[in-house]
Scaffold this active site. Structure first.
Site, PDB file in Angstrom:
ATOM      1  N   CYS A  33       0.826  -1.209   0.000  1.00  0.00           N
ATOM      2  CA  CYS A  33       0.000   0.000   0.000  1.00  0.00           C
ATOM      3  C   CYS A  33       0.865   1.265   0.000  1.00  0.00           C
ATOM      4  O   CYS A  33       1.488   1.592   1.012  1.00  0.00           O
ATOM      5  CB  CYS A  33      -0.903  -0.038   1.227  1.00  0.00           C
ATOM      6  SG  CYS A  33      -1.763   1.500   1.593  1.00  0.00           S
ATOM      7  N   CYS A  36      -0.103   3.914   2.572  1.00  0.00           N
ATOM      8  CA  CYS A  36       0.286   3.531   3.936  1.00  0.00           C
ATOM      9  C   CYS A  36       1.674   4.073   4.269  1.00  0.00           C
ATOM     10  O   CYS A  36       1.939   4.452   5.410  1.00  0.00           O
ATOM     11  CB  CYS A  36       0.266   2.012   4.100  1.00  0.00           C
ATOM     12  SG  CYS A  36      -1.386   1.287   3.954  1.00  0.00           S
TER      13      CYS A  36
END
Length: 111
Positions: A33, A36
């Site tokens: 991700c 993230c």
């Protein structure tokens, strides 16, 4: 009190999150991700700034499907604020520093 972010798994979740005296910010993330990676420094900041009244843990979603399902995490990054085994607040998607701090202030100051 710890000033760092603690990594937890499904097996540790009850001990590290549900039975602690402090409110806990759970940061759900994934290694694949990109957003993230943008949130990680903010999560570390929150762990340091609120260390006297908040525990911060992070959980990678892929190896921990039980907790992800229980807290209905549908996208990452995701935040869940938990106190006394109850969900106080949640957020999904990237949020900036100001929004994260106001999210925490709002819920920590009301307790």
């Amino acid at each position: 009190m710890s000033k760092g972010v603690i990594t937890v798994t499904d097996a540790e979740f009850e001990t590290e999150v549900l039975t602690t005296d402090l409110p806990v910010l759970v940061y759900f993330w994934a290694s694949w991700c990109g957003p993230c990676r943008l949130m990680s420094p903010l999560i570390n900041l929150a762990a340091t700034k609120y260390s006297d009244r908040l525990k911060v843990v992070k959980m990678e979603i892929d190896p921990n499907p039980l907790t992800v399902k229980q807290y209905q995490v549908e996208g990452v990054p995701a935040l869940r604020l938990i106190k006394d085994n109850a969900l106080l607040a949640s957020s999904e998607g990237v949020i900036g520093k100001d929004k994260l701090l106001s999210f925490l202030d709002e819920h920590l100051n009301s307790n």
